[in-house]
Design a protein around this motif. Sequence first.
Motif, PDB file in Angstrom:
ATOM      1  N   TYR A 156       0.841  -1.210   0.000  1.00 32.50           N
ATOM      2  CA  TYR A 156       0.000   0.000   0.000  1.00 32.50           C
ATOM      3  C   TYR A 156       0.871   1.253   0.000  1.00 32.50           C
ATOM      4  O   TYR A 156       0.632   2.200  -0.769  1.00 32.50           O
ATOM      5  CB  TYR A 156      -0.915  -0.014   1.228  1.00 32.50           C
ATOM      6  CG  TYR A 156      -1.803   1.201   1.335  1.00 32.50           C
ATOM      7  CD1 TYR A 156      -2.927   1.349   0.514  1.00 32.50           C
ATOM      8  CD2 TYR A 156      -1.525   2.202   2.258  1.00 32.50           C
ATOM      9  CE1 TYR A 156      -3.734   2.472   0.609  1.00 32.50           C
ATOM     10  CE2 TYR A 156      -2.328   3.326   2.365  1.00 32.50           C
ATOM     11  CZ  TYR A 156      -3.435   3.461   1.535  1.00 32.50           C
ATOM     12  OH  TYR A 156      -4.230   4.569   1.626  1.00 32.50           O
ATOM     13  N   TRP A 157       1.890   1.263   0.849  1.00 30.35           N
ATOM     14  CA  TRP A 157       2.808   2.406   0.928  1.00 30.35           C
ATOM     15  C   TRP A 157       3.506   2.627  -0.409  1.00 30.35           C
ATOM     16  O   TRP A 157       3.648   3.765  -0.878  1.00 30.35           O
ATOM     17  CB  TRP A 157       3.825   2.137   2.036  1.00 30.35           C
ATOM     18  CG  TRP A 157       4.912   3.160   2.193  1.00 30.35           C
ATOM     19  CD1 TRP A 157       4.871   4.320   2.920  1.00 30.35           C
ATOM     20  CD2 TRP A 157       6.225   3.106   1.617  1.00 30.35           C
ATOM     21  NE1 TRP A 157       6.064   4.982   2.836  1.00 30.35           N
ATOM     22  CE2 TRP A 157       6.915   4.267   2.051  1.00 30.35           C
ATOM     23  CE3 TRP A 157       6.879   2.184   0.801  1.00 30.35           C
ATOM     24  CZ2 TRP A 157       8.230   4.522   1.675  1.00 30.35           C
ATOM     25  CZ3 TRP A 157       8.184   2.441   0.418  1.00 30.35           C
ATOM     26  CH2 TRP A 157       8.849   3.597   0.857  1.00 30.35           C
ATOM     27  N   THR A 158       3.939   1.541  -1.050  1.00 28.39           N
ATOM     28  CA  THR A 158       4.614   1.633  -2.340  1.00 28.39           C
ATOM     29  C   THR A 158       3.693   2.239  -3.398  1.00 28.39           C
ATOM     30  O   THR A 158       4.105   3.091  -4.193  1.00 28.39           O
ATOM     31  CB  THR A 158       5.092   0.244  -2.803  1.00 28.39           C
ATOM     32  OG1 THR A 158       6.005  -0.292  -1.833  1.00 28.39           O
ATOM     33  CG2 THR A 158       5.792   0.329  -4.153  1.00 28.39           C
ATOM     34  N   ALA A 159       2.436   1.807  -3.409  1.00 26.18           N
ATOM     35  CA  ALA A 159       1.476   2.347  -4.370  1.00 26.18           C
ATOM     36  C   ALA A 159       1.230   3.832  -4.112  1.00 26.18           C
ATOM     37  O   ALA A 159       1.133   4.633  -5.059  1.00 26.18           O
ATOM     38  CB  ALA A 159       0.160   1.570  -4.291  1.00 26.18           C
ATOM     39  N   LYS A 160       1.146   4.229  -2.856  1.00 28.48           N
ATOM     40  CA  LYS A 160       0.852   5.619  -2.517  1.00 28.48           C
ATOM     41  C   LYS A 160       2.037   6.551  -2.780  1.00 28.48           C
ATOM     42  O   LYS A 160       1.848   7.745  -3.037  1.00 28.48           O
ATOM     43  CB  LYS A 160       0.417   5.729  -1.057  1.00 28.48           C
ATOM     44  CG  LYS A 160      -0.976   5.189  -0.788  1.00 28.48           C
ATOM     45  CD  LYS A 160      -2.012   5.997  -1.542  1.00 28.48           C
ATOM     46  CE  LYS A 160      -3.430   5.545  -1.260  1.00 28.48           C
ATOM     47  NZ  LYS A 160      -4.429   6.371  -1.981  1.00 28.48           N
ATOM     48  N   ARG A 161       3.232   6.041  -2.709  1.00 25.10           N
ATOM     49  CA  ARG A 161       4.372   6.933  -2.948  1.00 25.10           C
ATOM     50  C   ARG A 161       4.524   7.234  -4.439  1.00 25.10           C
ATOM     51  O   ARG A 161       5.101   8.254  -4.807  1.00 25.10           O
ATOM     52  CB  ARG A 161       5.646   6.370  -2.354  1.00 25.10           C
ATOM     53  CG  ARG A 161       6.321   5.245  -3.099  1.00 25.10           C
ATOM     54  CD  ARG A 161       7.510   4.724  -2.304  1.00 25.10           C
ATOM     55  NE  ARG A 161       8.192   3.642  -2.991  1.00 25.10           N
ATOM     56  CZ  ARG A 161       9.261   3.794  -3.760  1.00 25.10           C
ATOM     57  NH1 ARG A 161       9.773   5.008  -3.944  1.00 25.10           N
ATOM     58  NH2 ARG A 161       9.836   2.771  -4.349  1.00 25.10           N
ATOM     59  N   ALA A 162       4.005   6.346  -5.284  1.00 26.83           N
ATOM     60  CA  ALA A 162       3.928   6.618  -6.725  1.00 26.83           C
ATOM     61  C   ALA A 162       5.243   7.125  -7.308  1.00 26.83           C
ATOM     62  O   ALA A 162       5.291   8.142  -8.004  1.00 26.83           O
ATOM     63  CB  ALA A 162       2.816   7.619  -6.999  1.00 26.83           C
ATOM     64  N   GLY A 163       6.315   6.426  -6.975  1.00 21.41           N
ATOM     65  CA  GLY A 163       7.617   6.799  -7.532  1.00 21.41           C
ATOM     66  C   GLY A 163       8.375   7.831  -6.731  1.00 21.41           C
ATOM     67  O   GLY A 163       9.559   8.084  -6.990  1.00 21.41           O
ATOM     68  N   ARG A 164       7.725   8.474  -5.762  1.00 23.33           N
ATOM     69  CA  ARG A 164       8.410   9.440  -4.897  1.00 23.33           C
ATOM     70  C   ARG A 164       9.222   8.692  -3.835  1.00 23.33           C
ATOM     71  O   ARG A 164       9.082   7.495  -3.642  1.00 23.33           O
ATOM     72  CB  ARG A 164       7.388  10.348  -4.214  1.00 23.33           C
ATOM     73  CG  ARG A 164       6.604  11.245  -5.147  1.00 23.33           C
ATOM     74  CD  ARG A 164       5.451  11.924  -4.410  1.00 23.33           C
ATOM     75  NE  ARG A 164       4.437  10.953  -4.006  1.00 23.33           N
ATOM     76  CZ  ARG A 164       3.419  11.237  -3.206  1.00 23.33           C
ATOM     77  NH1 ARG A 164       3.284  12.468  -2.704  1.00 23.33           N
ATOM     78  NH2 ARG A 164       2.533  10.312  -2.903  1.00 23.33           N
ATOM     79  N   ALA A 165      10.061   9.432  -3.124  1.00 24.12           N
ATOM     80  CA  ALA A 165      10.841   8.816  -2.061  1.00 24.12           C
ATOM     81  C   ALA A 165       9.934   8.278  -0.956  1.00 24.12           C
ATOM     82  O   ALA A 165      10.201   7.233  -0.360  1.00 24.12           O
ATOM     83  CB  ALA A 165      11.828   9.821  -1.478  1.00 24.12           C
ATOM     84  N   ALA A 166       8.841   8.997  -0.690  1.00 27.21           N
ATOM     85  CA  ALA A 166       7.895   8.589   0.352  1.00 27.21           C
ATOM     86  C   ALA A 166       6.565   9.284   0.096  1.00 27.21           C
ATOM     87  O   ALA A 166       6.533  10.402  -0.434  1.00 27.21           O
ATOM     88  CB  ALA A 166       8.412   8.956   1.745  1.00 27.21           C
ATOM     89  N   PRO A 167       5.456   8.654   0.472  1.00 28.67           N
ATOM     90  CA  PRO A 167       4.161   9.319   0.332  1.00 28.67           C
ATOM     91  C   PRO A 167       3.965  10.356   1.432  1.00 28.67           C
ATOM     92  O   PRO A 167       4.681  10.367   2.434  1.00 28.67           O
ATOM     93  CB  PRO A 167       3.162   8.168   0.480  1.00 28.67           C
ATOM     94  CG  PRO A 167       3.863   7.187   1.352  1.00 28.67           C
ATOM     95  CD  PRO A 167       5.320   7.289   0.991  1.00 28.67           C
ATOM     96  N   SER A 168       2.983  11.221   1.239  1.00 31.28           N
ATOM     97  CA  SER A 168       2.614  12.183   2.274  1.00 31.28           C
ATOM     98  C   SER A 168       1.672  11.521   3.273  1.00 31.28           C
ATOM     99  O   SER A 168       0.970  10.554   2.948  1.00 31.28           O
ATOM    100  CB  SER A 168       1.928  13.389   1.634  1.00 31.28           C
ATOM    101  OG  SER A 168       1.289  14.188   2.614  1.00 31.28           O
ATOM    102  N   ARG A 169       1.635  12.063   4.477  1.00 31.01           N
ATOM    103  CA  ARG A 169       0.684  11.575   5.480  1.00 31.01           C
ATOM    104  C   ARG A 169      -0.735  11.669   4.942  1.00 31.01           C
ATOM    105  O   ARG A 169      -1.567  10.791   5.215  1.00 31.01           O
ATOM    106  CB  ARG A 169       0.841  12.391   6.767  1.00 31.01           C
ATOM    107  CG  ARG A 169      -0.285  12.234   7.790  1.00 31.01           C
ATOM    108  CD  ARG A 169      -0.354  10.823   8.340  1.00 31.01           C
ATOM    109  NE  ARG A 169      -1.492  10.682   9.241  1.00 31.01           N
ATOM    110  CZ  ARG A 169      -2.720  10.357   8.858  1.00 31.01           C
ATOM    111  NH1 ARG A 169      -2.996  10.175   7.572  1.00 31.01           N
ATOM    112  NH2 ARG A 169      -3.687  10.224   9.733  1.00 31.01           N
ATOM    113  N   THR A 170      -1.021  12.692   4.176  1.00 28.09           N
ATOM    114  CA  THR A 170      -2.383  12.870   3.659  1.00 28.09           C
ATOM    115  C   THR A 170      -2.731  11.869   2.561  1.00 28.09           C
ATOM    116  O   THR A 170      -3.904  11.730   2.212  1.00 28.09           O
ATOM    117  CB  THR A 170      -2.575  14.300   3.128  1.00 28.09           C
ATOM    118  OG1 THR A 170      -1.603  14.557   2.111  1.00 28.09           O
ATOM    119  CG2 THR A 170      -2.422  15.320   4.247  1.00 28.09           C
ATOM    120  N   ASP A 171      -1.724  11.181   2.021  1.00 20.71           N
ATOM    121  CA  ASP A 171      -1.985  10.147   1.023  1.00 20.71           C
ATOM    122  C   ASP A 171      -2.526   8.864   1.653  1.00 20.71           C
ATOM    123  O   ASP A 171      -3.118   8.030   0.967  1.00 20.71           O
ATOM    124  CB  ASP A 171      -0.706   9.789   0.250  1.00 20.71           C
ATOM    125  CG  ASP A 171      -0.211  10.923  -0.611  1.00 20.71           C
ATOM    126  OD1 ASP A 171      -1.052  11.690  -1.120  1.00 20.71           O
ATOM    127  OD2 ASP A 171       1.022  11.055  -0.776  1.00 20.71           O
TER     128      ASP A 171
END
Length: 209
Positions: free
Chosen positions: A12-27
Amino acid sequence: MRHKNSLELFDYWTAKRAGRAAPSRTDIEPADIRNLLPHVFICDLTGKESLSFRLAGTAVCALYGKELKATPFAALWLPDGIRNAGRTGAAVATGTTPAVLSLDGLSQGGRVLHAEMLLLPITGPTGEHDRLIGLMSIFEPPYWIGHDSLAGLSTTGIRFLDQTREPLFLGNRPEIKLDTAQGTGFRAAHAQNQRRVAHLVVLDGGRRD
């Protein structure tokens, strides 16, 4: 990663980061991971090597028999492991590399359980790397959870997950085994608990290989 909960949150975290280093809390949408929420926690960076719980799921709080909000992250460990736990948590929160910890938990009554903790970086409102989302999963949950609270954790291994490597689970950095110099504190605390339980101690728990 050995526990299915860890794999689910990581995906889930990997999908939410969408290529970024890390997703946002709001994601992170709680409804998306509703089945994991009792085991999930979020920590904020409060110092150079210090994190505190912003929130913690009911299953995590039940292990310690108390609400963990505002509790220092490293306070979940036995004394010998506090410094290393603080450094590990801060490294994840301020960086881009997730970590998986293999853990032994010692209860107040001298019982032992085995667990896995996943730590994943997320960004706050400013976009800075200053917090993490984590998950703690117990292998073969013993009957005494909720009745015999944990005295603390001991880290038996750490694996950092390199996002640049493929395939993820075959090409990653190996787990770093710890010879529990934390184990010194773990055994000492264990022995102390043993002396308090008459002439018998029953140790529950087990590791799923």
